[in-house]
Design an enzyme around this catalytic site. Structure first.
Site, PDB file in Angstrom:
ATOM      1  CG  ASP A 166     -30.537 -26.246 -43.035  1.00  0.00           C
ATOM      2  OD1 ASP A 166     -31.101 -26.511 -44.010  1.00  0.00           O
ATOM      3  OD2 ASP A 166     -29.416 -26.580 -42.886  1.00  0.00           O
TER       4      ASP A 166
ATOM      5  CD  GLN B  79     -26.296 -33.682 -41.269  1.00  0.00           C
ATOM      6  OE1 GLN B  79     -27.351 -33.582 -40.565  1.00  0.00           O
ATOM      7  NE2 GLN B  79     -25.312 -32.968 -41.267  1.00  0.00           N
TER       8      GLN B  79
ATOM      9  NE  ARG C  11     -14.531 -34.881 -35.283  1.00  0.00           N
ATOM     10  CZ  ARG C  11     -15.131 -33.935 -35.869  1.00  0.00           C
ATOM     11  NH1 ARG C  11     -16.094 -34.499 -36.785  1.00  0.00           N
ATOM     12  NH2 ARG C  11     -15.460 -32.788 -35.464  1.00  0.00           N
TER      13      ARG C  11
ATOM     14  CB  SER D 242     -33.921 -24.515 -45.855  1.00  0.00           C
ATOM     15  OG  SER D 242     -33.088 -25.709 -46.076  1.00  0.00           O
TER      16      SER D 242
ATOM     17  CG  HIS E 268     -23.707 -26.081 -34.567  1.00  0.00           C
ATOM     18  ND1 HIS E 268     -24.648 -26.915 -33.862  1.00  0.00           N
ATOM     19  CD2 HIS E 268     -23.545 -26.357 -35.851  1.00  0.00           C
ATOM     20  CE1 HIS E 268     -25.043 -27.489 -34.996  1.00  0.00           C
ATOM     21  NE2 HIS E 268     -24.203 -27.469 -36.046  1.00  0.00           N
TER      22      HIS E 268
END
Length: 401
Positions: free
Chosen positions: A222, A229, A131, A246, A122
């Site tokens: 979650d 975010q 990135r 959650s 993950h």
């Protein structure tokens, strides 16, 4: 009814704990047996289980979890023997209730909640998405279990509807942030670990002490607003994109039921620092299914997780942070090596660039209003059988603006 309603997934080798109400009765502790639940305080009253009557009469598992590992083990042995004892069959049957007659509650009063980031697959996928020209993993990732301190008050029981959150978001092409409902609402398929036994502030818990504080596990979703975010997380990390909700399964599977599921961790290279080393390091061979609107779209294997639950707990306390009974820590998203083993829609759709198809002909990158997400899981039991973990499910409701 003359026979106990056991099934392979929820038989005597499993016996997960939960909290339920029926009609006008107050919430109390139960154990699942097939498609029924056993009223534990009632059974203990009828069958010489006095040590647990008070704890099992409570509206959550905390009092029982606080009793510690010797009591957990003794209670499990007593329960298995009582359920197996033919001479006590009438007493058992009198305390059985169909699950359809019960309303399940949040099984623990959550003290503190920490979410980790323990899957190398993950973390690598997320790094490659955000990135693409840099290193997929951050320099610290293989040296410590990364985590953040979440909001315990928004942990909800399975079956609770999830309201789409609102917040600030700013796409890379936007010149200024905007406010509104999240349009990149996601899931994270995880395991939640329930902690028992208070420790003093300033007293770290070692690897080899950690299992004495691990009561059990529940499937955990979650929910994550990826657009909120992405805008807020630099420099301090997840906040409003995570804290709105959650979901925890209504059933907590005791660690004792998962003994046959313990497996070796992947090779950890470089070797962690000494406080993250010890004899009690393990993974868990738990097979998870992610289902949206009745269709399974992913099967994440927990066995691929890089960090052990005992390492997560030891790291959580190494600075002297005390534990409290009812603490909950989650593993972070579980993802495997293959595309159909990814535990978030962010990964499954590669941040929306590769939408995945559903059986009704629609596609998804992120969640739409009305979507229902369910996580299920099984694990090896004794003698080649399998046991089930209680599912966790939630339906997305429109934002309240």
């Amino acid at each position: 009814m003359t026979d106990l309603p056991t099934t392979e997934l929820f038989g005597l080798d499993n016996l997960p704990y939960g909290v339920a109400t029926k009609a006008c009765h107050a919430p109390h502790v139960v154990a699942r047996l097939g498609d029924h639940a056993v009223d534990l305080a009632g059974l203990a009253t009828d069958a010489d289980g006095a040590a647990w009557i008070d704890a099992w009469s409570q509206p959550n598992l905390n009092a029982f979890v606080a009793q510690g590992p010797s009591s957990w083990a003794a209670a499990r042995t007593w329960l298995q023997e009582t359920l197996h004892d033919q001479s006590r069959r009438d007493a058992v049957l009198a305390r059985l209730h169909p699950l359809d007659d019960l309303t399940m509650q949040l099984p623990i009063a959550v003290a503190d909640y920490v979410d980790f980031y323990a899957s190398e697959n993950h973390a690598t996928n997320v790094g490659r998405i955000f990135r693409p020209d840099g290193d997929a993993l951050t320099p610290n990732w293989k040296h410590l279990p990364i985590g953040y301190h979440g909001r315990s008050g928004t942990v909800v029981v399975s079956g609770t509807d999830i309201v789409r959150p609102c917040g600030q978001r700013k796409a890379p092409t936007d010149t200024e942030p905007t406010f509104g409902p999240s349009i990149r609402l996601d899931i994270e398929a995880e395991l939640g670990f329930v902690v028992g036994g208070d420790t003093a502030v300033g007293s770290p818990v070692s690897i080899d002490e950690a299992s004495d504080h691990l009561f059990g596990v529940g499937l955990f979703n979650d929910w994550s607003a990826r657009d909120i975010q992405a805008w807020e997380y630099v420099p301090l990390g997840p906040f409003l994109g995570k804290s709105f909700a959650s979901s925890l399964a209504a059933w907590i599977t005791p660690m004792a039921a998962l003994r046959a599921a313990k497996t070796a961790l992947p090779k950890q290279d470089p070797q962690p620092l000494p406080y993250l080393q010890g004899d009690d390091l393990f993974g868990l061979d738990i097979a998870i299914e992610v289902e949206i609107n009745g269709q399974v779209v992913s099967r994440p294997p927990y066995s691929t997780m890089y960090w052990s639950p005992t390492q997560m707990l030891a790291h959580m306390t190494v600075n002297g942070a005390g534990l409290r009974t009812g603490d909950l820590f989650a593993s972070g998203t579980v993802s495997g090596d293959e595309k159909d083993e990814r535990g978030s829609f962010l990964e499954l759709s590669w941040s929306g660039k590769e939408p995945f198809a559903l059986a009704d002909g629609s596609t998804r990158s992120f969640l739409e209003d009305g979507d229902i997400v369910t996580l299920r899981a099984t694990a090896p039991g004794t003698d080649g059988a399998r046991i089930g973990l209680g599912e966790v499910t939630g339906r997305i409701l429109p934002a309240r603006t």
